[in-house]
Structures are given as C-alpha cells and as structure tokens.
Design an enzyme around this catalytic site. Structure first.
Site, PDB file in Angstrom:
ATOM      1  N   GLY C 239     -31.628 115.979 -30.435  1.00  0.00           N
ATOM      2  CA  GLY C 239     -32.498 116.779 -31.287  1.00  0.00           C
ATOM      3  C   GLY C 239     -33.960 116.727 -30.876  1.00  0.00           C
ATOM      4  O   GLY C 239     -34.358 115.918 -30.032  1.00  0.00           O
ATOM      5  N   HIS C 240     -34.750 117.570 -31.507  1.00  0.00           N
ATOM      6  CA  HIS C 240     -36.159 117.742 -31.133  1.00  0.00           C
ATOM      7  C   HIS C 240     -36.985 116.480 -31.371  1.00  0.00           C
ATOM      8  O   HIS C 240     -36.830 115.788 -32.355  1.00  0.00           O
ATOM      9  CB  HIS C 240     -36.795 118.925 -31.844  1.00  0.00           C
ATOM     10  CG  HIS C 240     -36.621 118.983 -33.316  1.00  0.00           C
ATOM     11  ND1 HIS C 240     -37.287 119.906 -34.077  1.00  0.00           N
ATOM     12  CD2 HIS C 240     -35.863 118.270 -34.169  1.00  0.00           C
ATOM     13  CE1 HIS C 240     -36.936 119.740 -35.325  1.00  0.00           C
ATOM     14  NE2 HIS C 240     -36.079 118.772 -35.419  1.00  0.00           N
ATOM     15  N   ASN C 241     -37.865 116.215 -30.417  1.00  0.00           N
ATOM     16  CA  ASN C 241     -38.823 115.109 -30.483  1.00  0.00           C
ATOM     17  C   ASN C 241     -38.176 113.736 -30.348  1.00  0.00           C
ATOM     18  O   ASN C 241     -38.847 112.726 -30.505  1.00  0.00           O
ATOM     19  CB  ASN C 241     -39.656 115.169 -31.773  1.00  0.00           C
ATOM     20  CG  ASN C 241     -40.623 116.338 -31.769  1.00  0.00           C
ATOM     21  OD1 ASN C 241     -40.270 117.437 -32.175  1.00  0.00           O
ATOM     22  ND2 ASN C 241     -41.819 116.126 -31.263  1.00  0.00           N
TER      23      ASN C 241
END
Lengths: 340, 340, 340
Positions: C239-241
């Site tokens: 997932g993002h980040n």
C-alpha cells in the site's frame, strides 16, 4: 516531477481549505510528508503524535484544529484535515484537460462511437461496436472487447482487459492490469469438469474505482454489478453474479465469491473473504482477514473466520492464547475433584 | 448482446435437456435469472427457495424435478438442472468456429509453426520456435515466449504472458492477465539475497482452465504441472515445482507454495493457503481460508488454519467465541475450590 | 530446451561448487530433479529423505555433506547444497549478454535517454522523459509512464505497467503483469466517496525483485519504498507510503496496507496481512496467513491472526480443537460442584 511550478500564498491555502492562517503569509509550492519534509512546501500534521514534527524543513504546516503544536513557522489551522488534503492536492496537482488523440499505433475499428475529446494510447485494441464517452482516456496496452460501453470522464490505465459486452458508467477509474468480465468460475465436477458457459456481463456504475490487477467476473446470465461510487483496491476478486451496493470501500486482496448480494456502504479491510450466495447488510464493516460464511443480517463490525462481532472476537482472541494455561487449570480442578 | 436471434420451441428444449414439458409449447429466445427475468426467455428455478419466482416476467421456466412450483406458465422439468443449464447455454450461445486470421498488427516470426485455422490478435508478440495447434485463439496483447508449445482448441485471452519453453495441452483456456512460467521464488537469504536461477518450465495438461491474473511459476528444474481438466479461478498462485492432479477445482486467491504434490480431484475454496513441500490426498476438500501446513494423508473435508476436519473445526469454532465466558467459569470453579 | 549444449566434467563441477568428487570423472550436461532424473545429468540430493534416490536415471549426484547415500554412481559432495545449486544453474544456464535492440514495433519517444546496450521489445510504450540504464531489458507489452527512471541491468518482463515518475535502481527484476505506482487507496467515506489524489511515487532500490502481478502503490505524497535486495513473490500488495527495509523475503499473496514501516530482513510466508500505520521490527518472521494488526516491537517468529509468537500459537492451536471437550469438562466440574 511537477511539470508546472504552482505556488500559493498561505492566505490562498487558508481560503480554499476553509482554514485559518496563524503566522506570516508566505508562498508555498507543494505538499510534503512529516517524515520527509521539503523546504518551500506545506506539511500536513493531522495527529497529535506528529505534533513535534512542526519544526522540520517544511516552510509551513497545515494542522488539524485539535492538534497542539509549538512552532515558529506559519500554520494553517483546518477543521477537517482529510478534506483539506484533497483540496491541497487538487490545487497543487490540477487535472489536465483531456487532449483528443487516438494513437496511430492503436487499433480502433471504424465503427467505434466516441465523443471528442477522447485519448486512446499506443497498442490499445478496441473491438467492434464499442462506445466511448467524452473526456475518457484509455492508456496503452488496454484491450476492449466487442460491444463494451464506456461512459464519459473515465480513466482506463495501461494493460487493462475488458471482455465483451461489459458496461462502465461515467467517472469510472480502472487501474492497470485489472480484468473486467472474465468468465465466472462455474463447473460441474467430475473426472473432466464441465464448463458452464458464462454469458452474462459486468456493470460498473458511475464513479466506481477498480484497483490494479483486480478481477470482476462476468455473470453466468444477467450481470455482476458494482454499485455507484464503490471503490476497490488492488488484487480484489468479485465472483459472477455478485452485486455490490453503492459507496462500498473494499481493500486489497478481498475476495467475493459468486451470487453475493451486498448492501450499500460496506467496508472490508484487506484479505476478507465472502462465501457465495450470501447477503450482507448495508453498512457492515469487516476487519482484515475476516471470513464471512453466512448472511450478515445486522449492520455491525465483524472480525475473525468465521466472523463474529469485532469486540467479541477481540475478547475471545485474548483468551485463545491462554488456552494451554486454561486447560491446565481445568486439569488441576479435575485432580482436586478426584482427591475430594 | 446476442448477434444472432436464436429461438427454440419448449419441446426442443425438453428434448436437448432430457426434460419433460408441462404446459404449452411456446418459443423462447434466451435464458434469464430469477432476480431479473426477461419476457420471451426461459428462467431456471433449481432450488425450492426460488419456487415463488415462477410467476415473473419470464415466459417459461426450467424447473428441477424436486422443486414444487405453482405457475400458469409452461415448465420444462429436468432431473439435473446444472447439466440442463450447460445445454441451454450452449444452445443459445453456440461457439463460433475459429476464423483463420493473423493480425497484421501482431509480431509472428517466420519460424512459428501453426495449423490453420488459428486466430492471433492485435499486438500479440510471439517468440522464436513457438508451436500453435489448430483452432487456437490468442487474443490481443498476449506475449508468448520462445519455445512455447500450445495445443489445439486453446483460448488465450488478452494480455496473458507465457514465459519461454512452457507447454499447454489441448483445450486449455487462460484468462486475461494470467502469467504462466514466471520465475519460482527461490533465494538464499542474506544481506543481498542470492537468486537461485529458475530454469524449469510449466506444463498445463489438456482442458486446464486458468483464471484471470492467476500465476503459475516455472520450476527451478523440471516442471510445475497442472493436471488434466483442472480448473483454477482468478488470482490463484501456484509455486515452483508444485504438481496438481487432474480435475481439481481451485477457487480464487488460493495459494500453493512450492514443491507440493496434490492428488486428483482436490477442491479448494477461496483464499486457502498450502505450505511448501507437502502432499495432499486426492479428493480432499478445503473450506475458505483454510491453512494447510502439513501433509493431508486422508481424503476429507478440512477447515481452519491450521486446518482440521471441517466438523471438528465447526464445533471448536462455536466454543471459541464463548472463551471469555468459559474462562470465567473456570475462575469461578477455582474460587469455589479455594473456599472448600 | 537449451540452446547450447553445455557440458562439464564432474571434476569441474567439484571445482566451481567447492565440492569433493567421489567416483569417476564423467561428463554431465544439465541438472535434473530427484523425482524426474534424466540420463546424462547431475541430480541434487540435499535431504536425507531423498537419499534412496541416488540410484535413479541421473548419471551423477551432487550430495549435501551430511546426507548418507549408497550408490555406484559418482557423487560430488558439497557443504552448502543451495549455494552449489546456484553455481550449477549459472554454469549450465549462463546469462546471455544483452543485445542492443529497440523493436521497431515499440513506441520510444525521441527524448528517452538510454545507454547502449538496451533491449526494448515489441509493443512497449514508453512515456516522455524516461531514463533507462545500460544492459536493461524491457519485454513486450510493457508500459512505462512519463518520467520513470530505470537503472542498469534491470529486467522488466512482459506486460508490466510502471506509472509515471517511479524510480527503479540497478539490477531490479519485475515479473510479468506487475503494476508499479498505481494510485494508493485513499478516500473520504460518504455516499460518493471522495478520492484523495495520489501524487507521490514508488522507489524500488537496487536488486529488488517483484513477482508477477504484484502491485506496489504510489504514495499520496512522498514515496512508497522497497529496500535494497528485497524480493517479493507473485500477487503481493504494498500500500501507499509503506516502506519496506532491505533484504526482506515476501512470499506470494502477502498484503501490506499503507504507511507501514518495516525493518530490514523481514520474512513473510504466503498470505500474511499487515495493518496500516504499523512498525515491524527488523528480522521478524511471519508464518503463513498471519495477521499483523499492531506494531511488532521485538524481532521474533509470529503466527496466527492476530499474530502471537509462533510457539505460543502452536500450543494454543493444539488446544483449540479440543475446545468442545474442554467445555464439557468444565460443565462436568460445575455439576460436581453443584452436587457437593
């Protein structure tokens, strides 16, 4: 990475986020994250845990109203930091208008109907009798089957496959590698299982977003339907004839079997699995890896496999790891009893 | 959506499904589902729960023998509704003969061997020394590596990748985005893990079906094998050197690690995970999200992680949610004991 | 399947694997597996369980030092069979040098910067301002977005999508169908959920390997980072980040939510799920299907959902299936008590 240099005064930021400026009205040219602040940018502080990061390299901070911070830098106070973030991102990264272009390296049959502008990338292969709404972009490598209808303002990222006769509403976004309309999984078991032909379709209603490499299978007969505004993360599976309601939020690697009826506003965290032919009450929330074998008749928060109300699961789960100790205590009680 | 208007008299439907017509011999032009019946179509009622849907918009019903219905519409009674459904679907949606066509937008080297007719779509890239059997269709965007052998009557849907030297039997179907023959996951751990080269292949035997975005890894040495007639849903993972038997039914998001030996006729529901280097008895059935850490020596139905016989799991699982209460009862017994 | 006929004398094999030859110095021309031995090849026996397979069709055996075997065939004794396997595989399957070739069927804008040799396959679509290091191969059907930077000695297998502005180090391998840089899953819930624009990037550091159909989402702001030497199997979600450390080994179908900080050397078996915004201690090991809802502060081996130390889980899990019996025993104790 930015093509245009976009700058705003903090007073402008305060205006478009509905916030209040505390400190000097300087100019900023982007947004950075607390852990990697860049000079000249705004940094968002939306939880108290990050409050001590307001003296980093960023030139100003956007801070949620309830977070206490101490800093010499200017601060824009906002009520709803997530709403402010959306406005900031759109301001610093404005959507570019769709430029009408059909790549000469794409295969677009004469009969395809579209309303300009549309943008069709290299090596896109479009079938017969396809319709594409205005402002829709189809990135390179996509394959669009015969009879597919795509609404306006859609974005189809690279290498997406849409099988024949599927329908997309307006404002639909499909990320790379997703597959819309592959055959549902229907076989009669036996030494050489017999395939049940899958001749229905998929309908993605307006404003649906589908994650990368997610698969939505076509119905056997009728349609698999993803409701208005529902958003799905990557690697999600939706089986044939399942109908998801509106505005659901479905995290990565969730699996819906076939013929599920799921109400509006369902939230499923990662890797949840739903059995086939069940009904899910609108607004239900499922924690990560929950397994849902039966109808969920009441809206609630569920966890575990088979899933039970979340709080109940948490309590049972706490005892689970004490099971060997609990067993020993029962054995002790039995010994005691025998002695009596 | 139908290109041809195909109509049958109910007496014809009764004949080809082996059913019995009760009521008037009208003509029908398709199949619809109970929840979304269309005038002029046949609707299949195969469970008692749907018996009250025989007065909908459909013009006639195909009803399983044991389902009691009350309707004024004509009914075709069938013994095996799933077998009847297959016959109905094939009758109303007859497979079109494969038209020989190699897209001028495909890259097909001169040395590729094929038997006409084959159909190769736009932007298909075929490697050296590939063989393709007759009546095989390869949809747009597929990439077929050097030395791949594909049997006759296969369908390779869009954007599939088949790595070099893999072999497909006859009647194999591969759905969009699937990847056959990527490197097995083999590394020697360390600060910069060392890759173990993966130089084996994948063999998909006759009548295998592979779901969208499913991945079958190539063996390190030798072959990863999917047995005759085995069907796999979307987003399934099969690790290197695993051998699946014949006629298995593997639902979506199931994961097989490497070097598994699985017998014939295994059934795995969604999201089941199998550990590496284990043997699975033929005919075993695994419920959704089961985790299989060790050999399964006896055919049976298994559930849970680690999986145990299904009935045992169901009973244990029922007690699981009472654990906090059970603990309290043990504590009470202990108090009682102390008081004695 | 091999293009060249490569042969080695066993004395050569002993030399490059650091092993000791026992028996005659014959020539061999490949490696085969114990279950499917081929005449003329070497077969690797690295566990005692396979010791009785040293009288098969293979012409010689590479045997781990501690495995006792009885065979008339020549044996090369090695200390570390996995290291020997790597050397054998590289010897019999030497990497071919990259031949400079840009397919005339690819779309490569004039502004793309590359250092010869690079190999770019058919129907590859490359965006503006892309940089590609020397010896990098991009297989057919890949789509590389604007501003992507790819290091040297990379292999990008077919039908991979890399969204704009992502960065790949040197020696990176990405398997077919993987998607790097799709939008992170960020929405404000509501009747029509509001998309939070995702404008960060993905950074894959040197020697990262990404499995087939795996998805690494771009950050909202900043970057999603996969550390040096980390290897990921197929169908993994990041997932993002999220930031993964160096030299992690992540098996198939694992899911990382957003904003995770994972240390170096983490090992996750198949289908593990990690919640968002958590920190994972370096060197932690997670068994198959583990669910990780909270920070893992101490390096250890974890299993279960929610995960607990592996040994603790194994013990609790053994009692889990006895729960109905345990409950009966508690009921008996209570009856006994009542009678007293």
């Amino acid at each position: 990475m930015e093509k245009q240099k976009i700058e705003f005064m903090l007073s402008q930021v305060a205006a478009f986020t509905g916030g209040v400026l505390e400190g000097g009205d300087i100019s900023v040219r982007g947004v950075s994250v607390p852990e990697d602040q860049k000079e000249g940018t705004l940094c968002m502080i939306n939880v108290q845990a990050n409050a001590d990061m307001t003296n980093g390299a960023a030139s100003a901070y956007v801070v949620a109203e309830k977070v206490l911070v101490e800093t010499d830098k200017p601060v824009v106070r906002v009520k709803d930091p997530r709403a402010a973030l959306v406005k900031l991102m759109l301001a610093f990264h404005p959507a570019e208008p769709v430029r009408h272009h059909i790549s000469p390296l794409a295969s677009v049959p004469a009969g395809v109907k579209y309303t300009e502008p549309v943008n069709i990338g290299n090596f896109v292969s479009i079938g017969e009798n396809v319709e594409i709404g205005e402002n829709t972009r189809i990135f390179p490598g996509c394959v669009i089957g015969d009879g597919v209808k795509i609404g306006k303002n859609c974005i189809i990222y690279p290498n997406v496959t849409i099988y024949e006769n599927c329908t997309l509403g307006s404002g639909v976004i499909i990320h790379a590698g997703a597959v819309i309309g592959a055959d549902g999984f229907g076989f009669i078991p036996g030494p050489n299982p017999v395939k049940i032909p899958q001749k229905g379709t998929v309908i993605l209603e307006d404003f649906v977003e589908i994650g990368a490499n997610t698969c939505i299978d076509r119905a056997t007969i009728g349609a698999t339907v993803i409701g208005f505004g529902t958003k799905m993360d990557n690697l999600v599976m939706v089986g044939h004839n399942t109908r998801l309601g509106k505005a659901c939020l479905i995290a990565s690697q969730v699996g819906f079997s076939g013929s599920i009826e799921a109400g509006d506003g369902i939230v499923a965290a990662g890797q949840v699995g739903f059995s086939d032919h069940i009904k899910i009450a609108a607004g239900s929330v499922f924690g990560g890896q929950a397994g849902v074998p039966n109808d969920i008749k009441e809206k609630g928060m569920y966890l575990g496999a088979p899933c039970i109300p979340m709080l109940k699961f948490a309590k049972a789960s706490a005892v689970f790891q004490e099971l060997p100790e609990l067993k020993r205590r029962v054995v002790n009680l039995e010994k005691q009893k025998d002695r009596n």
